[in-house]
Write a protein that holds these residues in place. Structure first.
Motif, PDB file in Angstrom:
ATOM      1  N   GLY A 156      -8.064  32.035 119.898  1.00 18.75           N
ATOM      2  CA  GLY A 156      -7.458  33.312 120.290  1.00 18.75           C
ATOM      3  C   GLY A 156      -6.236  33.518 119.401  1.00 18.75           C
ATOM      4  O   GLY A 156      -5.209  32.894 119.624  1.00 18.75           O
ATOM      5  N   PRO A 157      -6.350  34.350 118.369  1.00 16.84           N
ATOM      6  CA  PRO A 157      -5.232  34.488 117.424  1.00 16.84           C
ATOM      7  C   PRO A 157      -4.232  35.547 117.885  1.00 16.84           C
ATOM      8  O   PRO A 157      -4.565  36.416 118.677  1.00 16.84           O
ATOM      9  CB  PRO A 157      -5.936  34.963 116.149  1.00 16.84           C
ATOM     10  CG  PRO A 157      -7.086  35.783 116.649  1.00 16.84           C
ATOM     11  CD  PRO A 157      -7.510  35.188 117.975  1.00 16.84           C
ATOM     12  N   SER A 158      -3.015  35.441 117.407  1.00 18.50           N
ATOM     13  CA  SER A 158      -2.060  36.556 117.504  1.00 18.50           C
ATOM     14  C   SER A 158      -1.458  36.722 116.128  1.00 18.50           C
ATOM     15  O   SER A 158      -0.783  35.811 115.638  1.00 18.50           O
ATOM     16  CB  SER A 158      -0.909  36.247 118.465  1.00 18.50           C
ATOM     17  OG  SER A 158      -1.384  36.081 119.753  1.00 18.50           O
ATOM     18  N   ALA A 159      -1.725  37.866 115.503  1.00 20.64           N
ATOM     19  CA  ALA A 159      -1.215  38.082 114.144  1.00 20.64           C
ATOM     20  C   ALA A 159      -1.157  39.565 113.855  1.00 20.64           C
ATOM     21  O   ALA A 159      -1.966  40.334 114.391  1.00 20.64           O
ATOM     22  CB  ALA A 159      -2.138  37.405 113.133  1.00 20.64           C
ATOM     23  N   PHE A 160      -0.235  39.948 113.006  1.00 22.02           N
ATOM     24  CA  PHE A 160      -0.130  41.359 112.651  1.00 22.02           C
ATOM     25  C   PHE A 160      -1.187  41.747 111.639  1.00 22.02           C
ATOM     26  O   PHE A 160      -1.152  41.334 110.493  1.00 22.02           O
ATOM     27  CB  PHE A 160       1.276  41.707 112.180  1.00 22.02           C
ATOM     28  CG  PHE A 160       2.129  42.016 113.348  1.00 22.02           C
ATOM     29  CD1 PHE A 160       2.101  43.276 113.914  1.00 22.02           C
ATOM     30  CD2 PHE A 160       2.873  41.024 113.963  1.00 22.02           C
ATOM     31  CE1 PHE A 160       2.824  43.562 115.058  1.00 22.02           C
ATOM     32  CE2 PHE A 160       3.597  41.305 115.105  1.00 22.02           C
ATOM     33  CZ  PHE A 160       3.582  42.572 115.649  1.00 22.02           C
ATOM     34  N   SER A 161      -2.142  42.507 112.113  1.00 27.88           N
ATOM     35  CA  SER A 161      -3.190  43.057 111.266  1.00 27.88           C
ATOM     36  C   SER A 161      -3.272  44.528 111.660  1.00 27.88           C
ATOM     37  O   SER A 161      -2.558  44.962 112.561  1.00 27.88           O
ATOM     38  CB  SER A 161      -4.509  42.368 111.589  1.00 27.88           C
ATOM     39  OG  SER A 161      -4.857  42.705 112.921  1.00 27.88           O
TER      40      SER A 161
END
Ligand SMILES: NC(=O)c1ccc[n+]([C@@H]2O[C@H](COP(=O)([O-])OP(=O)(O)OC[C@H]3O[C@@H](n4cnc5c(N)ncnc54)[C@H](O)[C@@H]3O)[C@@H](O)[C@H]2O)c1
Length: 308
Positions: free
Chosen positions: A196-201
């Protein structure tokens, strides 16, 4: 160890690898010696449209850095085209060793206004997409008795979120799919794990900021929560370094990696005479009350304002 190319000669399919997190997966896998099939339909965040150049561009970047890659712009949402991605890997490189199910879209809408088409479109790309590509690869993995899957889940499914019932359902569904694959295919030395990623895309950028404070918060996090920070975990999970890791769920954001719990019974009640609605209210509810899971959301479980 730190300079080791941990995917040397492995053939890896990364779906939705033309942008955001998937692009970083493809670049790092290639750096680690993998031959990469860079799949991307090149659609808008909502899933509309198509642009072959999106996958081509990443292939050019990988080749320019001395790596090996081939582009594919088929959709993961239909079985036939998704299977074609796996077939291209085998036709080009002679085998397939790993799959990252990463392609994704959003059709956010508050539940009581969500249209069936919005539910369907998100299910098709995320849950069916993960099934389609995984199932096509499973035939090869079973025969060769090796293989690894990494699937993108989400805090929205794992913990909860507003306006994303379609996405949450698909993303938690992917965890069930992954767990079943892990259970059934471990005897063929095949592994299946979720991130489960959290990243600015662009996917995160699509979520509106309603106040100047929220906008300032986004600006601050854009650098620390870059998509590239997610890639080492996916490359690790695809590699033989992770041979003991199967059926697990991780959350990854910035420099943090979390092992996420999976549902297990936490309280029990038994009555030799059976239960009535009334005795459940009278006996079971008071004994379970303190353990009922609160209605918090992803941002309450993993608040990003604690990040350095
Ligand atoms: N960014 C985050 O913080 C975040 C959080 C939780 C989960 N995720 C998950 O991570 C994954 C990557 O998300 P991202 O933020 O990099 O998004 P992104 O929009 O930047 O990239 C997704 C890519 O998938 C491609 N795609 C869409 N539909 C496709 C289809 N049918 N077939 C093939 N390709 C298709 C798009 O063209 C796009 O390039 C998604 O599964 C997403 O749900 C991201």
């Amino acid at each position: 160890m730190s300079n080791e190319r941990v995917l040397e000669d492995k053939v890896i399919v990364v779906t939705g690898a033309g942008r955001g997190i998937g692009r970083e997966f493809a670049l790092l896998a290639a750096q680690h010696g993998a031959k990469v099939v860079v799949n991307d339909l090149g659609s808008a965040v909502t899933g509309e449209g198509q642009d072959e150049k999106v996958a081509d561009q990443v292939v050019r970047e990988i080749r320019a850095a001395g790596g090996e890659a081939v582009a594919n712009s088929d959709s993961v949402a239909e079985y036939k085209s998704a299977a074609g991605i796996v077939e291209q890997a085998v036709a080009t490189y002679g085998r397939i060793d790993g799959v990252i199910n990463n392609a994704g879209i959003l059709r956010d809408r508050i539940f009581h206004k969500m249209e069936p088409e919005e539910f369907d479109a998100v299910m098709k790309v995320h849950l069916y997409g993960a099934f389609n590509v995984s199932r096509a690869a499973a035939t090869y993995f079973r025969k060769q008795e090796s293989g690894a899957y990494v699937h993108m889940t989400s805090g929205s499914g794992l913990y909860g979120n507003f306006g994303q019932a379609n996405y949450s359902a698909a993303k938690l569904g992917i965890c069930g799919l992954s767990r079943s694959i892990a259970l059934e295919m471990s005897r063929f030395r095949v592994r299946s794990n979720c991130i489960g990623p959290s990243a600015f895309s662009r996917m995160i950028e699509a979520i509106p900021t309603n106040t100047p404070e929220q906008a300032a918060h986004v600006e601050k996090r854009r650098k620390t929560m870059s998509p590239a920070r997610i890639a080492p975990m996916a490359v690790f999970l695809l590699s033989d370094l992770a041979k003991e890791v199967n059926g697990q769920i991780f959350s990854v954001r910035a420099n943090e990696i979390y092992l996420v719990s999976q549902p297990r019974p936490i309280r029990s009640a038994h009555n030799s005479e059976g239960w009535t609605p009334g005795t459940i209210a009278e006996i079971v509810l008071p004994s379970f009350r303190s353990a009922l899971v609160p209605l918090d959301r992803a941002r309450d479980v993993l608040p990003s304002d604690v990040l350095p």
